[in-house]
Design an enzyme around this catalytic site. Structure first.
Site, PDB file in Angstrom:
ATOM      1  N   GLY A   1       1.875 -82.181 -67.666  1.00  0.00           N
ATOM      2  CA  GLY A   1       0.937 -81.099 -67.930  1.00  0.00           C
ATOM      3  C   GLY A   1      -0.436 -81.231 -67.306  1.00  0.00           C
ATOM      4  N   THR A   2      -0.520 -81.765 -66.078  1.00  0.00           N
ATOM      5  CA  THR A   2      -1.847 -81.795 -65.442  1.00  0.00           C
ATOM      6  C   THR A   2      -2.285 -80.372 -65.080  1.00  0.00           C
ATOM      7  OG1 THR A   2      -1.041 -82.197 -63.179  1.00  0.00           O
ATOM      8  CG2 THR A   2      -1.490 -84.135 -64.553  1.00  0.00           C
ATOM      9  N   ASN A   3      -1.338 -79.504 -64.747  1.00  0.00           N
ATOM     10  CA  ASN A   3      -1.709 -78.103 -64.500  1.00  0.00           C
ATOM     11  C   ASN A   3      -2.175 -77.422 -65.782  1.00  0.00           C
ATOM     12  OD1 ASN A   3      -1.354 -77.117 -61.646  1.00  0.00           O
ATOM     13  ND2 ASN A   3       0.593 -78.208 -61.927  1.00  0.00           N
TER      14      ASN A   3
ATOM     15  N   MET B   1      10.531 -76.598 -66.050  1.00  0.00           N
ATOM     16  CA  MET B   1      11.671 -76.930 -65.191  1.00  0.00           C
ATOM     17  C   MET B   1      12.967 -76.242 -65.619  1.00  0.00           C
ATOM     18  SD  MET B   1      10.123 -78.674 -62.979  1.00  0.00           S
ATOM     19  CE  MET B   1       8.808 -79.842 -62.674  1.00  0.00           C
TER      20      MET B   1
ATOM     21  N   ILE C   1      15.239 -72.516 -65.164  1.00  0.00           N
ATOM     22  CA  ILE C   1      15.310 -71.216 -64.490  1.00  0.00           C
ATOM     23  C   ILE C   1      15.589 -70.154 -65.551  1.00  0.00           C
ATOM     24  CG2 ILE C   1      16.625 -69.823 -62.855  1.00  0.00           C
ATOM     25  CD1 ILE C   1      16.905 -72.319 -61.122  1.00  0.00           C
TER      26      ILE C   1
ATOM     27  N   ASN D   1       4.155 -68.405 -61.860  1.00  0.00           N
ATOM     28  CA  ASN D   1       4.632 -69.790 -61.727  1.00  0.00           C
ATOM     29  C   ASN D   1       3.871 -70.496 -60.615  1.00  0.00           C
ATOM     30  OD1 ASN D   1       6.521 -72.061 -61.951  1.00  0.00           O
ATOM     31  ND2 ASN D   1       7.384 -71.343 -60.017  1.00  0.00           N
TER      32      ASN D   1
ATOM     33  N   HIS E   1       4.302 -73.358 -57.757  1.00  0.00           N
ATOM     34  CA  HIS E   1       5.331 -74.122 -57.045  1.00  0.00           C
ATOM     35  C   HIS E   1       4.636 -75.023 -56.016  1.00  0.00           C
ATOM     36  CE1 HIS E   1       9.248 -75.109 -55.479  1.00  0.00           C
ATOM     37  NE2 HIS E   1       8.731 -74.990 -54.269  1.00  0.00           N
TER      38      HIS E   1
ATOM     39  N   GLU F   1      -4.141 -82.093 -56.806  1.00  0.00           N
ATOM     40  CA  GLU F   1      -5.599 -82.133 -56.901  1.00  0.00           C
ATOM     41  C   GLU F   1      -6.281 -81.068 -56.033  1.00  0.00           C
ATOM     42  OE1 GLU F   1      -7.172 -86.053 -56.367  1.00  0.00           O
ATOM     43  OE2 GLU F   1      -9.240 -85.318 -56.374  1.00  0.00           O
TER      44      GLU F   1
ATOM     45  N   GLU G   1      -3.001 -77.155 -56.468  1.00  0.00           N
ATOM     46  CA  GLU G   1      -2.450 -76.606 -57.713  1.00  0.00           C
ATOM     47  C   GLU G   1      -3.508 -76.395 -58.793  1.00  0.00           C
ATOM     48  OE1 GLU G   1       1.410 -77.974 -59.046  1.00  0.00           O
ATOM     49  OE2 GLU G   1       1.637 -79.171 -57.242  1.00  0.00           O
TER      50      GLU G   1
HETATM   51  C1  GAR Z   1       3.733 -79.538 -60.479  1.00  0.00           C
HETATM   52  O1  GAR Z   1       3.608 -80.139 -59.234  1.00  0.00           O
HETATM   53  C2  GAR Z   1       4.365 -78.168 -60.356  1.00  0.00           C
HETATM   54  O2  GAR Z   1       3.975 -77.474 -59.202  1.00  0.00           O
HETATM   55  C3  GAR Z   1       5.822 -78.525 -60.288  1.00  0.00           C
HETATM   56  O3  GAR Z   1       5.974 -79.553 -61.239  1.00  0.00           O
HETATM   57  C4  GAR Z   1       4.751 -80.287 -61.337  1.00  0.00           C
HETATM   58  C5  GAR Z   1       4.337 -80.354 -62.791  1.00  0.00           C
HETATM   59  O4  GAR Z   1       3.239 -81.203 -62.951  1.00  0.00           O
HETATM   60  N1  GAR Z   1       6.659 -77.386 -60.560  1.00  0.00           N
HETATM   61  C6  GAR Z   1       7.828 -77.176 -59.964  1.00  0.00           C
HETATM   62  O5  GAR Z   1       8.325 -77.945 -59.169  1.00  0.00           O
HETATM   63  C7  GAR Z   1       8.523 -75.879 -60.366  1.00  0.00           C
HETATM   64  N2  GAR Z   1       9.545 -75.540 -59.423  1.00  0.00           N
HETATM   65  P1  GAR Z   1       2.320 -81.130 -64.240  1.00  0.00           P
HETATM   66  O6  GAR Z   1       3.230 -81.231 -65.463  1.00  0.00           O
HETATM   67  O7  GAR Z   1       1.420 -82.334 -64.127  1.00  0.00           O
HETATM   68  O8  GAR Z   1       1.549 -79.843 -64.218  1.00  0.00           O
END
Ligand code: GAR
Length: 204
Positions: free
Chosen positions: A17-19, A94, A96, A111, A113, A181, A184
């Site tokens: 969950g850094t996003n 993760m 679909i 979303n 990506h 960093e 995203e």
């Molecule tokens: C992120 O890089 C996101 O773009 C990717 O998973 C990571 C989650 O990181 N998503 C996908 O690949 C979706 N197809 P996070 O939990 O640190 O946000």
């Protein structure tokens, strides 16, 4: 627009969950001002994202396939409806989603990506697999894309993209970290605010 109404946002997650953290921080700093994260939903009961949400005072729930089986999506929909959610942000979610689900929330799911769509996307391309494929191909530039979600995995309309250089000696991990960093954590909050503004202004 003269209104203090905010778009009610649910962030769907699966992992660290850094996003999600970038979204929470952007809400605090005022980058996201047209919407409010009112729910975090994880399909993994032990996702660190749930802790990040609770630390920020945001209600957080786990809805897992293990617990709900064939009713997994129905349970998600029910939870979203109970919380009057207007916009769903997939931030490292993760799973679909079915066509039934994406049709129900047309222009209301976005979303992030971790590549420049249409490169390295679609079914099977998630997380580090995306960066592994980019490095195997030898691309010199990769990046991230925020897009609307429809029934085609990573196939919906593109909202924002940011390019990031691939460096000599990169591994999937180092490339992923640079893209998180530099791309995203920036374009996901900006896109979220943009979409919230459009919703408030009845433009979508
Ligand atoms: C992120 O890089 C996101 O773009 C990717 O998973 C990571 C989650 O990181 N998503 C996908 O690949 C979706 N197809 P996070 O939990 O640190 O946000």
């Amino acid at each position: 627009m003269v209104s203090d109404k905010k778009v009610r946002i649910a962030v769907l997650v699966s992992g660290g969950g850094t996003n999600l953290q970038a979204l929470i921080d952007s809400q605090k700093s005022g980058v996201i001002k047209s919407g409010e994260i009112v729910l975090v939903l994880s399909n993994k009961a032990d996702a660190y994202s749930l802790e990040r949400a609770r630390n920020a005072g945001i209600p957080a729930v786990a809805v897992t396939k293990a617990e709900f089986g064939a009713d997994f999506e129905n349970k998600i929909i029910k939870t979203l409806e109970e919380n009057n959610i207007d916009l769903i942000v997939l931030a490292g979610f993760m799973c679909i989603l079915s066509k039934d689900f994406t049709d129900r929330y047309k222009n209301r799911i976005i979303n992030i990506h971790p590549s420049l769509i249409p490169a390295f996307c679609g079914e099977g391309f998630y997380g580090l697999r995306v960066h592994r494929a980019a490095l195997e191909k030898g691309v010199k530039v990769s990046g991230a894309t925020v897009h609307f979600v429809n029934e085609i995995p990573d196939g919906g309309e593109i909202i924002m993209q940011k390019a990031v250089e691939v460096m000599e000696g990169d591994t999937p991990e180092t490339l992923s970290a640079r893209i998180l960093e530099n791309a995203e954590w920036k374009i996901l909050p900006l896109s979220t605010e943009l979409v919230c503004e459009k919703i408030l202004n009845n433009q979508i």
